[in-house]
Scaffold this active site. Structure first.
Site, PDB file in Angstrom:
ATOM      1  N   LYS A   1       0.854  -1.189   0.000  1.00 25.64           N
ATOM      2  CA  LYS A   1       0.000   0.000   0.000  1.00 25.64           C
ATOM      3  C   LYS A   1       0.893   1.244   0.000  1.00 25.64           C
ATOM      4  O   LYS A   1       1.918   1.257   0.680  1.00 25.64           O
ATOM      5  CB  LYS A   1      -0.863   0.032   1.264  1.00 25.64           C
ATOM      6  CG  LYS A   1      -2.011  -0.952   1.279  1.00 25.64           C
ATOM      7  CD  LYS A   1      -2.817  -0.801   2.571  1.00 25.64           C
ATOM      8  CE  LYS A   1      -3.864  -1.886   2.719  1.00 25.64           C
ATOM      9  NZ  LYS A   1      -4.926  -1.829   1.697  1.00 25.64           N
TER      10      LYS A   1
ATOM     11  N   ARG B   1      -9.699 -11.984   1.977  1.00 23.39           N
ATOM     12  CA  ARG B   1     -10.504 -13.073   1.416  1.00 23.39           C
ATOM     13  C   ARG B   1      -9.750 -14.411   1.474  1.00 23.39           C
ATOM     14  O   ARG B   1     -10.376 -15.462   1.519  1.00 23.39           O
ATOM     15  CB  ARG B   1     -10.934 -12.712  -0.018  1.00 23.39           C
ATOM     16  CG  ARG B   1      -9.805 -12.526  -0.985  1.00 23.39           C
ATOM     17  CD  ARG B   1     -10.237 -11.780  -2.254  1.00 23.39           C
ATOM     18  NE  ARG B   1     -10.417 -10.350  -2.013  1.00 23.39           N
ATOM     19  CZ  ARG B   1     -10.811  -9.481  -2.938  1.00 23.39           C
ATOM     20  NH1 ARG B   1     -11.097  -9.885  -4.159  1.00 23.39           N
ATOM     21  NH2 ARG B   1     -10.944  -8.193  -2.648  1.00 23.39           N
TER      22      ARG B   1
HETATM   23  N1  BES Z   1      -7.877  -4.130   4.512  1.00 20.27           N
HETATM   24  C1  BES Z   1      -8.110  -3.692   3.201  1.00 20.27           C
HETATM   25  C2  BES Z   1      -9.440  -2.983   3.025  1.00 20.27           C
HETATM   26  C3  BES Z   1      -9.629  -1.703   3.799  1.00 20.27           C
HETATM   27  C4  BES Z   1      -9.429  -0.485   3.179  1.00 20.27           C
HETATM   28  C5  BES Z   1     -10.070  -1.713   5.104  1.00 20.27           C
HETATM   29  C6  BES Z   1      -9.617   0.682   3.866  1.00 20.27           C
HETATM   30  C7  BES Z   1     -10.269  -0.546   5.806  1.00 20.27           C
HETATM   31  C8  BES Z   1     -10.053   0.658   5.185  1.00 20.27           C
HETATM   32  C9  BES Z   1      -8.070  -4.889   2.246  1.00 20.27           C
HETATM   33  O1  BES Z   1      -7.223  -5.922   2.609  1.00 20.27           O
HETATM   34  C10 BES Z   1      -7.599  -4.404   0.916  1.00 20.27           C
HETATM   35  O2  BES Z   1      -6.484  -3.976   0.836  1.00 20.27           O
HETATM   36  N2  BES Z   1      -8.449  -4.502  -0.085  1.00 20.27           N
HETATM   37  C11 BES Z   1      -8.118  -4.091  -1.402  1.00 20.27           C
HETATM   38  C12 BES Z   1      -8.586  -5.153  -2.355  1.00 20.27           C
HETATM   39  C13 BES Z   1      -8.091  -4.970  -3.767  1.00 20.27           C
HETATM   40  C14 BES Z   1      -6.587  -5.162  -3.825  1.00 20.27           C
HETATM   41  C15 BES Z   1      -8.792  -5.982  -4.649  1.00 20.27           C
HETATM   42  C16 BES Z   1      -8.802  -2.764  -1.650  1.00 20.27           C
HETATM   43  O3  BES Z   1      -9.925  -2.578  -1.203  1.00 20.27           O
HETATM   44  O4  BES Z   1      -8.187  -1.901  -2.271  1.00 20.27           O
HETATM   45 MN    MN Z   2      -5.242  -5.619   1.975  1.00 19.65          MN
END
Ligand code: BES
Ligand code: MN
Ligand code: ZN
Length: 500
Positions: free
Chosen positions: A273, A347
């Site tokens: 990230k 997931r």
């Molecule tokens: N933990 C994150 C989602 C999240 C984002 C939770 C903001 C709380 C606040 C999750 O693991 C994630 O990174 N999801 C990605 C999925 C994508 C790579 C398909 C996302 O939502 O960008």
């Molecule tokens: Mn994530």
């Protein structure tokens, strides 16, 4: 934690630092809410006028302080807004929030009496819970322990002796304590809460409350073939854990499985990230914290259901041993997944836990997860999405959340969005599909791992799990413990013989 008790003393004679009353917006200016009668008398009927002069309008979130007149033993009167609610009928959520505002406004004082509307058991419970949640403070890392929350809340009620009021306060105490425990877990810095540490806390708390807790460590996970948990945990020096928390009742009316996403820190892994997206990622275990709090609450309340909580714990980090985009994992149960993006890790750990939960043939599986940024884009930061393989179950959970003051909204699982995930050239599934509808794609991925014939629902709490704005009502900055009350209400309905 702030102490809570009920008293039938009159508001006038109670010694406290502050006496809290409610004011609402009436058609012709502010209206004093039930509970405020004795206080109003002490002001010789001029209280509404004084409060108006001080700027009170009865709006939600408002807190106006007035020094007490001679007739009151408390030093201060605090009037909190109940919003537009008409005289005589107050929404439970308005009461919870008003009590929360009062508890926050009185942080640092020793003793506060709440003379808010508490005419029914439901109102009594709402005031008690709002007060306990509003009094929450997380001072672990502050020198000197940070600002002290209000020491003691005394609920003034004419119903103290009645059995249902007592039960109502007991419920508020249990749920309030367990929600505050979940908030502590979320707020703890990620260098102080890794999967092993979380599992140890679950074991200790489980023991305290007579729950059976089993922990699978990395060796047991390897032996069992939990490729999702291991794949996500690979990059971290802190190995993953799968925790099973079992509550059984001899007269159980149903068997429920609650599954929580417990990523103690989500850096994104190799699909790292960027800065600006990882500062709050300690909250990525909020689903597991909510599940744990709900199971302990069910036990403490003695609900007539069996509940197994599954905490899927891992830390998602980049390193030389981390899962790469392109790797294929063999999940628990045998399905293979091509990891196209290591940031879609929730997931993967949930899939293992959902398959494992399904082996025990519960009537229902509900998973809770901070799963997608897409759900936040869709619903904002105060509402969680509810998806399910059964429309009735989805409606039941949505309705349950509304009853307890948690905002949720039903979301679909459109079958055409599944296709993108099935296009891996080498594995059964990819962990990513179309970008559009990303929250629903994640839901569809999880659905692949639910055993035939089991009702399943998915709560995507990415928005409301962690509050970054100014505190409001009973919601502080940081962990909120969202979904705990929805799960508890759902379990209560099952215990009362409600259908799935
Ligand atoms: N933990 C994150 C989602 C999240 C984002 C939770 C903001 C709380 C606040 C999750 O693991 C994630 O990174 N999801 C990605 C999925 C994508 C790579 C398909 C996302 O939502 O960008
Ligand atoms: Mn994530
Ligand atoms: Zn995540």
């Amino acid at each position: 934690m702030t102490a809570l008790s009920v008293s039938t003393s009159s508001a006038a004679s109670l010694r406290a630092d502050a006496l809290v009353i409610g004011v609402a917006k009436g058609p012709k200016g502010i209206v004093l809410a039930p509970g405020a009668e004795a206080v109003s008398e002490a002001f010789e009927g001029k209280l509404a006028e004084i409060l108006s002069t001080l700027g009170a309008t009865g709006a939600e979130g408002e807190a106006v302080k007035v020094p007490s007149p001679a007739g009151l033993k408390a030093a201060l009167v605090l009037a909190v807004g109940l919003g537009d609610t008409a005289e005589g009928s107050y929404e439970l959520e308005a009461l919870r929030r008003a009590a929360g505002v009062a508890a926050r406004a009185l942080a640092g004082s020793k003793k506060a009496a709440l003379a808010l509307p508490a005419e029914s058991a439901e109102e009594t419970e709402a005031v008690a819970l709002g007060g306990l949640l509003g009094a929450y403070a997380f001072g672990t890392y502050k020198s000197g322990g940070g600002k002290e929350p209000v020491g003691e809340l005394i609920l003034l009620s004419t119903r103290k002796g009645s059995k249902d009021a007592k039960a109502a306060v007991e419920r508020a105490l249990v749920v309030g304590e367990e929600m505050n425990r979940a908030r502590d877990l979320v707020n703890t810095a990620p260098n102080d809460l890794n999967p092993k540490g979380f599992a140890a806390i679950a074991q200790a708390a489980g023991k305290e409350h007579g729950l059976k807790v089993e922990v699978l460590d990395e060796k047991a996970l390897l032996k069992g073939g939990f490729g999702g948990l291991l794949g996500v945990g690979n990059g971290s020096t802190n190995p993953p854990r799968l925790v099973k928390v079992a509550y059984t009742h001899p007269k159980a009316k149903a068997s429920l499985a609650f599954v929580g996403k417990g990523i103690t820190y989500d850096s994104g892994g190799i699909s790292l990230k960027p800065a600006g997206h990882n500062e709050t990622m300690k909250c990525d275990m909020a689903g597991a914290a909510a599940v744990f709090a709900a199971v302990v609450s069910a036990k403490r309340l003695g609900l007539a259901v069996n509940i197994t909580g599954w905490l899927a714990l891992a830390e998602n980090m980049p390193s030389g041993s981390a899962t790469r985009p392109g790797d294929v994992l063999r999940m628990y149960g045998g399905k293979t997944v091509e990891v196209l993006n290591t940031d879609a890790e929730g997931r993967l750990v949930l899939a293992d836990a959902i398959v494992r939960a399904g082996e025990e043939k519960p009537d229902v599986i509900v998973d809770v997860a901070t799963l997608t940024g897409a759900m936040m884009l869709a619903l904002g930061s105060r509402t969680f999405g509810v998806m399910a393989n059964n429309d009735e179950l989805r409606s039941i959970l949505h309705a349950a959340s509304g009853e307890v003051g948690e905002q949720s909204w039903p979301m679909p699982l459109p079958p055409e969005l599944r296709k993108g995930m099935t296009e891996s050239t080498i594995a059964d599934l990819a962990n990513m599909g179309e970008r559009m509808g990303g929250g629903l794609v994640a839901g569809l991925f999880l659905k692949e791992f639910v055993a035939e014939g089991i009702d399943w629902a998915h709560l995507d709490i990415a928005g409301p799990a962690f509050h970054e704005g100014a505190p409001f009502g009973y919601t502080p900055k940081g962990g909120t413990a969202t979904a705990v009350r929805t799960l508890v209400r759902f379990a209560e309905q099952k215990a009362a013989g409600g259908k799935a």
